[in-house]
Write a protein that holds these residues in place. Structure first.
Motif, PDB file in Angstrom:
ATOM      1  N   LEU A  35      -8.917 122.958  38.928  1.00 31.74           N
ATOM      2  CA  LEU A  35     -10.225 123.616  38.894  1.00 31.74           C
ATOM      3  C   LEU A  35     -10.737 123.943  40.294  1.00 31.74           C
ATOM      4  CD1 LEU A  35     -12.032 121.624  36.043  1.00 31.74           C
ATOM      5  CD2 LEU A  35     -10.855 123.831  35.900  1.00 31.74           C
ATOM      6  N   GLU A  36     -10.394 123.097  41.278  1.00 29.90           N
ATOM      7  CA  GLU A  36     -10.842 123.329  42.653  1.00 29.90           C
ATOM      8  C   GLU A  36     -10.230 124.611  43.218  1.00 29.90           C
ATOM      9  OE1 GLU A  36     -10.464 123.092  47.055  1.00 29.90           O
ATOM     10  OE2 GLU A  36      -8.819 122.746  45.661  1.00 29.90           O
ATOM     11  N   SER A  37      -9.052 124.990  42.724  1.00 28.35           N
ATOM     12  CA  SER A  37      -8.405 126.216  43.192  1.00 28.35           C
ATOM     13  C   SER A  37      -9.018 127.469  42.578  1.00 28.35           C
ATOM     14  CB  SER A  37      -6.907 126.181  42.858  1.00 28.35           C
ATOM     15  OG  SER A  37      -6.254 125.178  43.585  1.00 28.35           O
ATOM     16  N   ALA A  72      -1.139 125.241  39.818  1.00 26.08           N
ATOM     17  CA  ALA A  72      -1.487 125.831  38.513  1.00 26.08           C
ATOM     18  C   ALA A  72      -2.833 126.553  38.614  1.00 26.08           C
ATOM     19  CB  ALA A  72      -1.542 124.750  37.437  1.00 26.08           C
ATOM     20  N   GLY A  73      -3.790 125.912  39.263  1.00 26.32           N
ATOM     21  CA  GLY A  73      -5.093 126.548  39.463  1.00 26.32           C
ATOM     22  C   GLY A  73      -5.005 127.760  40.374  1.00 26.32           C
ATOM     23  N   ALA A  74      -4.149 127.677  41.399  1.00 21.88           N
ATOM     24  CA  ALA A  74      -3.972 128.801  42.319  1.00 21.88           C
ATOM     25  C   ALA A  74      -3.417 130.024  41.594  1.00 21.88           C
ATOM     26  CB  ALA A  74      -3.046 128.398  43.471  1.00 21.88           C
ATOM     27  N   VAL A  75      -2.464 129.798  40.704  1.00 23.90           N
ATOM     28  CA  VAL A  75      -1.897 130.902  39.916  1.00 23.90           C
ATOM     29  C   VAL A  75      -2.982 131.534  39.042  1.00 23.90           C
ATOM     30  CG1 VAL A  75      -0.265 131.480  38.070  1.00 23.90           C
ATOM     31  CG2 VAL A  75       0.459 130.000  39.966  1.00 23.90           C
ATOM     32  N   ALA A  76      -3.802 130.682  38.426  1.00 21.24           N
ATOM     33  CA  ALA A  76      -4.907 131.190  37.599  1.00 21.24           C
ATOM     34  C   ALA A  76      -5.908 131.962  38.450  1.00 21.24           C
ATOM     35  CB  ALA A  76      -5.599 130.039  36.870  1.00 21.24           C
ATOM     36  N   GLY A  77      -6.239 131.430  39.633  1.00 20.52           N
ATOM     37  CA  GLY A  77      -7.164 132.107  40.533  1.00 20.52           C
ATOM     38  C   GLY A  77      -6.621 133.450  40.990  1.00 20.52           C
ATOM     39  N   TYR A  78      -5.333 133.484  41.320  1.00 17.78           N
ATOM     40  CA  TYR A  78      -4.680 134.734  41.726  1.00 17.78           C
ATOM     41  C   TYR A  78      -4.762 135.757  40.594  1.00 17.78           C
ATOM     42  CZ  TYR A  78      -0.970 137.890  43.318  1.00 17.78           C
ATOM     43  OH  TYR A  78      -0.248 138.991  43.714  1.00 17.78           O
ATOM     44  N   TRP A  79      -4.475 135.313  39.381  1.00 23.60           N
ATOM     45  CA  TRP A  79      -4.501 136.201  38.216  1.00 23.60           C
ATOM     46  C   TRP A  79      -5.911 136.739  37.962  1.00 23.60           C
ATOM     47  CZ3 TRP A  79      -6.591 135.372  33.133  1.00 23.60           C
ATOM     48  CH2 TRP A  79      -6.232 136.368  32.223  1.00 23.60           C
ATOM     49  N   THR A 131      -7.357 132.064  46.710  1.00 22.71           N
ATOM     50  CA  THR A 131      -6.633 132.446  45.493  1.00 22.71           C
ATOM     51  C   THR A 131      -7.189 133.742  44.910  1.00 22.71           C
ATOM     52  OG1 THR A 131      -8.031 131.101  44.014  1.00 22.71           O
ATOM     53  CG2 THR A 131      -6.109 130.023  44.978  1.00 22.71           C
ATOM     54  N   LEU A 132      -8.514 133.831  44.832  1.00 20.69           N
ATOM     55  CA  LEU A 132      -9.133 135.029  44.275  1.00 20.69           C
ATOM     56  C   LEU A 132      -8.883 136.249  45.164  1.00 20.69           C
ATOM     57  CD1 LEU A 132     -12.527 133.420  43.211  1.00 20.69           C
ATOM     58  CD2 LEU A 132     -10.740 134.207  41.661  1.00 20.69           C
ATOM     59  N   THR A 133      -9.039 136.083  46.470  1.00 25.42           N
ATOM     60  CA  THR A 133      -8.844 137.195  47.403  1.00 25.42           C
ATOM     61  C   THR A 133      -7.385 137.651  47.427  1.00 25.42           C
ATOM     62  OG1 THR A 133     -10.629 136.323  48.781  1.00 25.42           O
ATOM     63  CG2 THR A 133      -9.224 137.983  49.767  1.00 25.42           C
ATOM     64  N   PHE A 141       3.073 138.128  45.058  1.00 28.09           N
ATOM     65  CA  PHE A 141       2.867 136.860  44.359  1.00 28.09           C
ATOM     66  C   PHE A 141       3.802 135.764  44.862  1.00 28.09           C
ATOM     67  CE2 PHE A 141       3.768 133.928  40.814  1.00 28.09           C
ATOM     68  CZ  PHE A 141       2.501 133.388  40.672  1.00 28.09           C
ATOM     69  N   LEU A 142       5.055 136.086  45.121  1.00 24.52           N
ATOM     70  CA  LEU A 142       5.994 135.067  45.598  1.00 24.52           C
ATOM     71  C   LEU A 142       5.615 134.557  46.985  1.00 24.52           C
ATOM     72  CD1 LEU A 142       9.487 136.336  44.368  1.00 24.52           C
ATOM     73  CD2 LEU A 142       8.129 134.408  43.497  1.00 24.52           C
ATOM     74  N   VAL A 143       5.116 135.454  47.832  1.00 21.32           N
ATOM     75  CA  VAL A 143       4.637 135.045  49.158  1.00 21.32           C
ATOM     76  C   VAL A 143       3.447 134.099  49.005  1.00 21.32           C
ATOM     77  CG1 VAL A 143       3.487 135.866  51.265  1.00 21.32           C
ATOM     78  CG2 VAL A 143       5.465 137.099  50.360  1.00 21.32           C
ATOM     79  N   PHE A 144       2.508 134.490  48.143  1.00 25.07           N
ATOM     80  CA  PHE A 144       1.331 133.666  47.870  1.00 25.07           C
ATOM     81  C   PHE A 144       1.735 132.301  47.335  1.00 25.07           C
ATOM     82  CE2 PHE A 144      -1.483 132.182  44.428  1.00 25.07           C
ATOM     83  CZ  PHE A 144      -2.605 131.867  45.161  1.00 25.07           C
ATOM     84  N   LEU A 145       2.639 132.276  46.362  1.00 26.08           N
ATOM     85  CA  LEU A 145       3.061 131.031  45.725  1.00 26.08           C
ATOM     86  C   LEU A 145       3.774 130.119  46.717  1.00 26.08           C
ATOM     87  CD1 LEU A 145       3.022 129.632  42.951  1.00 26.08           C
ATOM     88  CD2 LEU A 145       5.280 130.624  42.519  1.00 26.08           C
ATOM     89  N   THR A 146       4.692 130.687  47.498  1.00 23.50           N
ATOM     90  CA  THR A 146       5.442 129.890  48.483  1.00 23.50           C
ATOM     91  C   THR A 146       4.512 129.293  49.540  1.00 23.50           C
ATOM     92  OG1 THR A 146       7.388 131.300  48.174  1.00 23.50           O
ATOM     93  CG2 THR A 146       7.324 129.947  50.168  1.00 23.50           C
ATOM     94  N   ALA A 147       3.614 130.126  50.070  1.00 23.29           N
ATOM     95  CA  ALA A 147       2.675 129.645  51.090  1.00 23.29           C
ATOM     96  C   ALA A 147       1.750 128.583  50.518  1.00 23.29           C
ATOM     97  CB  ALA A 147       1.865 130.818  51.642  1.00 23.29           C
ATOM     98  N   SER A 148       1.346 128.741  49.259  1.00 22.30           N
ATOM     99  CA  SER A 148       0.469 127.761  48.613  1.00 22.30           C
ATOM    100  C   SER A 148       1.167 126.418  48.453  1.00 22.30           C
ATOM    101  CB  SER A 148       0.008 128.274  47.242  1.00 22.30           C
ATOM    102  OG  SER A 148      -0.840 129.387  47.374  1.00 22.30           O
ATOM    103  N   VAL A 149       2.411 126.450  47.984  1.00 22.39           N
ATOM    104  CA  VAL A 149       3.171 125.211  47.785  1.00 22.39           C
ATOM    105  C   VAL A 149       3.348 124.478  49.112  1.00 22.39           C
ATOM    106  CG1 VAL A 149       5.425 124.251  47.155  1.00 22.39           C
ATOM    107  CG2 VAL A 149       4.358 125.981  45.690  1.00 22.39           C
TER     108      VAL A 149
END
Length: 198
Positions: A35-37, A72-79, A131-133, A141-149
């Motif tokens: 939820l924080e993401s 999981a929250g980051a993916v939701a925020g990105y979406w 995440t929203l921005t 998305f893969l760049v975002f996901l990798t950097a987030s992890v």
């Protein structure tokens, strides 16, 4: 006033610490991290730290739970940012008064997208803004996901690793300096909110 605030903070800390041994504590930690993401204002570290202090041997496991929930929250925020920014994303951003900050970030995303996600994921900058921005700006998305992890993992595992390594000494140190740490945490939190909204 300060004494009352510190007393409440300590009671909250002790309550979270008492939850560490209960079965519901781990899912709760994961939920707060997710939820924080997206929109929740309190970082999961507030729950992660007392849980690790209560059970140092499970510190790295708790960090993993934080990471999975946060991603999981980051993916939701990105979406949300990519598909529902007008209806859901902007109201969240506006609630925290971060619209100007988001506008500034848009101008840097084309050149610095991965670095922005990496740096923000490790610091107390509101990750929901990232995440929203990222979704709204169309960051790969893969760049975002990798950097987030990488960034979120480094943050959570560093905290948990220190507590796991120092064990009881960390617990005793935190207990002994709890009031000071609370004041420092509040000052830093206010400082980061001010910086994020200027």
């Amino acid at each position: 006033m300060l004494k009352a605030m510190l007393g409440q903070a300590r009671r909250l800390y002790e309550w979270v610490e008492s939850l560490a041994g209960r079965p519901a504590a781990t899912p709760f930690l994961g939920l707060i991290s997710a939820l924080e993401s997206i929109f929740f204002p309190i970082p999961p570290d507030v729950i992660l730290i007392p849980m690790c202090v209560a059970r140092p041997r499970r510190s790295l496991f708790y960090a993993g739970v934080c990471l999975v929930g946060s991603i999981a929250g980051a993916v939701a925020g990105y979406w949300i940012g990519a598909t529902m920014m007008d209806t859901i994303g902007y109201p969240i951003v506006d609630f925290y008064g971060l619209r100007e900050k988001m506008t500034v970030m848009f101008t840097h995303y084309n050149e610095w997208d991965a670095w922005i996600v990496l740096i923000a994921g490790f610091t107390p900058i509101p990750y929901k803004l990232i995440t929203l921005t990222s979704g709204a700006a169309g960051v790969n998305f893969l760049v975002f996901l990798t950097a987030s992890v990488i960034s979120r993992g480094a943050r959570f595992f560093l905290v948990a690793g220190l507590i796991a390594f120092f064990g009881d000494r960390a617990a005793q140190w935190i207990d002994r300096h709890f009031d000071t740490l609370t004041i420092v945490f509040v000052i830093l939190l206010i400082g980061f909110i001010v910086v994020a909204t200027v």
